[in-house]
Design an enzyme around this catalytic site. Structure first.
Site, PDB file in Angstrom:
ATOM      1  N   ASP A   7       0.804  -1.220   0.000  1.00  0.00           N
ATOM      2  CA  ASP A   7       0.000   0.000   0.000  1.00  0.00           C
ATOM      3  C   ASP A   7       0.839   1.273   0.000  1.00  0.00           C
ATOM      4  O   ASP A   7       1.987   1.300   0.434  1.00  0.00           O
ATOM      5  CB  ASP A   7      -0.985   0.013   1.177  1.00  0.00           C
ATOM      6  CG  ASP A   7      -0.317  -0.249   2.521  1.00  0.00           C
ATOM      7  OD1 ASP A   7       0.738  -0.916   2.556  1.00  0.00           O
ATOM      8  OD2 ASP A   7      -0.862   0.195   3.553  1.00  0.00           O
ATOM      9  N   GLU A  25      -0.513  -2.326   5.232  1.00  0.00           N
ATOM     10  CA  GLU A  25       0.442  -2.250   6.341  1.00  0.00           C
ATOM     11  C   GLU A  25       0.357  -0.893   7.018  1.00  0.00           C
ATOM     12  O   GLU A  25       0.468  -0.794   8.240  1.00  0.00           O
ATOM     13  CB  GLU A  25       1.863  -2.510   5.834  1.00  0.00           C
ATOM     14  CG  GLU A  25       2.919  -2.534   6.937  1.00  0.00           C
ATOM     15  CD  GLU A  25       3.393  -1.159   7.376  1.00  0.00           C
ATOM     16  OE1 GLU A  25       3.756  -0.997   8.562  1.00  0.00           O
ATOM     17  OE2 GLU A  25       3.400  -0.217   6.541  1.00  0.00           O
TER      18      GLU A  25
END
Length: 414
Positions: A84, A142
């Site tokens: 991400d 994350e």
């Protein structure tokens, strides 16, 4: 004497397709996606895993990707890369800068995915040199601390083999070409806290008819700065950051509420608990002193665990990295205050090793040399989460090599 794992890793990565890997990295960097929306990124990783011969599944834990390569008897090794990006507007000026307004790979996760894809391909091509099972995980979210738990909750280890060991790495500021290992504690826990101050709103010309939550919030913010300096022992490491304070809609309106958002970084449960108790006490006390109509609402939000390397696993990985890159490239700068959700994948105590790969371009690092000592120099170069963060493309090959050598060290040789 160089180990078999180091020699094999050097052989398998001697002819990496660096132009293709760098093109893959630039493509990921141009198209960043926020947490749990990494659909394109996941698809690009899945394509590469399938092409390398992995049994590949998408949509694990939302947008997670899992590649499985069974290669005879031996340990099961999990390699993880997070996918991400962040809600940061890029200011690097790179020709391959983000094309998504307000979104950027400001933490290097595009580099992590590139390393993971390159290592997966190299290990698949060299499967005649090792025995065991590889589990390659592209993890979502994350940055929000949701991704690892989502994958575990979606049956990661029921649907795929449970690993014997887990490996992961992270790009970090520093002169490109160093590999930071810390046995034991390497990253801190993080905890989000939200405070809502309940006041009495009214007209800006008549403050006497209100209870101003903005003033009370300001006192709370100021008082919170004493928690670490006066309530945490000097031998402990802790950080309290007020990341957001919001209240009101117009210049002449005293609002009825003020919102404060905090983030804590701690390295022990006892310190975390004490800080949370202090936050509640301070918020209650300031609101009572201001005459607020009700107690503040204090909510503990998302959290990240401490990251604690397994001593023997970290020793083995650091040793093979020293053999591959040279002993002088391995350093231990001790625990940092950053946080990770990678330990959640350890699911109750599986051993793991997590390390850092320095990635600041040489010219950028050298330009900061006038800043002073090493710590001042580190502060002078773009860090993770900076709109100027731009890892050196020269780290693409070495980052693949770190994962390949680490995996080979843990797998059975042939």
């Amino acid at each position: 004497m160089t180990s078999a794992a180091a020699r094999t890793a050097l052989d398998l990565t001697a002819d990496l397709p660096l132009p293709a890997l760098e093109a893959f990295y630039r493509d990921l960097h141009r198209h960043p996606e926020l947490s749990l929306a990494e659909h394109r990124t996941a698809g690009r990783l899945a394509e590469r895993l399938r092409a390398a011969g992995y049994e590949t599944a998408e949509g694990v834990g939302g947008t997670g990707v899992v590649g499985l390569l069974r290669n005879g008897d031996g340990p099961t090794v999990l390699l993880r890369g997070d996918m991400d990006a962040l809600p940061v507007a890029e200011e690097t000026g790179l020709p391959y800068a983000s094309q998504a307004p307000g979104v950027m790979h400001a933490c290097g996760h595009d580099l992590h995915v590139t390393w993971l894809a390159g290592a997966a391909s190299a290990l698949a091509e060299g499967r005649d040199t090792w025995s065991g099972t590889l589990l390659v995980v592209g993890q979502p979210a994350e940055e929000t601390g949701e991704g690892a738990a989502a994958m575990i909750g979606d049956g990661l280890y029921e649907r795929f083999p449970r690993p014997d060991v887990l490996l992961a790495q992270h790009a970090t500021p520093g002169p490109a070409g160093l590999y930071a290992h810390s046995p034991g504690l390497i990253m801190s826990a993080a905890t989000d806290v939200d405070i809502v101050v309940h006041g009495v709103g009214g007209h800006g010309s008549r403050p006497e008819a209100t209870v101003d939550p903005v003033v009370t919030a300001a006192y709370i913010v100021t008082r919170l700065q004493t928690v670490v300096s006066r309530e945490v022992a000097a031998r402990e490491s802790a950080v309290l950051t007020v990341g957001r304070i919001e209240a009101g809609t117009r210049h002449n309106i005293i609002p009825s509420e003020a919102h404060i958002a905090l983030n804590l970084r701690t390295q022990s449960a006892a310190v975390r608990d004490r800080m949370l108790a202090s936050i509640r006490r301070i918020a209650l006390g300031e609101c009572a002193a201001a005459g607020c109509p009700s107690e503040p609402t204090v909510t503990v939000g998302s959290s990240f665990p401490v990251t604690v390397n397994d001593l023997e696993t970290d020793r083995r990985i650091a040793t093979v990295h020293g053999e591959v890159f040279g002993a002088e490239t391995i350093l231990d700068f001790g625990p940092v205050m950053g946080s990770e959700d990678f330990p959640v994948l350890a699911d109750g105590g599986l051993p793991y090793a997590y390390w850092f790969v320095t990635s600041t371009p040489t010219d950028v690092w050298n330009a900061a040399a006038t800043a002073g000592d090493l710590m001042q120099q580190l502060a002078a170069v773009p860090s993770n989460h900076s709109p100027h963060f731009a890892p050196d493309l020269a780290t693409v090959g070495p980052g693949v090599r770190t994962l390949v050598s680490g995996a080979l060290e843990m797998l059975a040789g042939r």
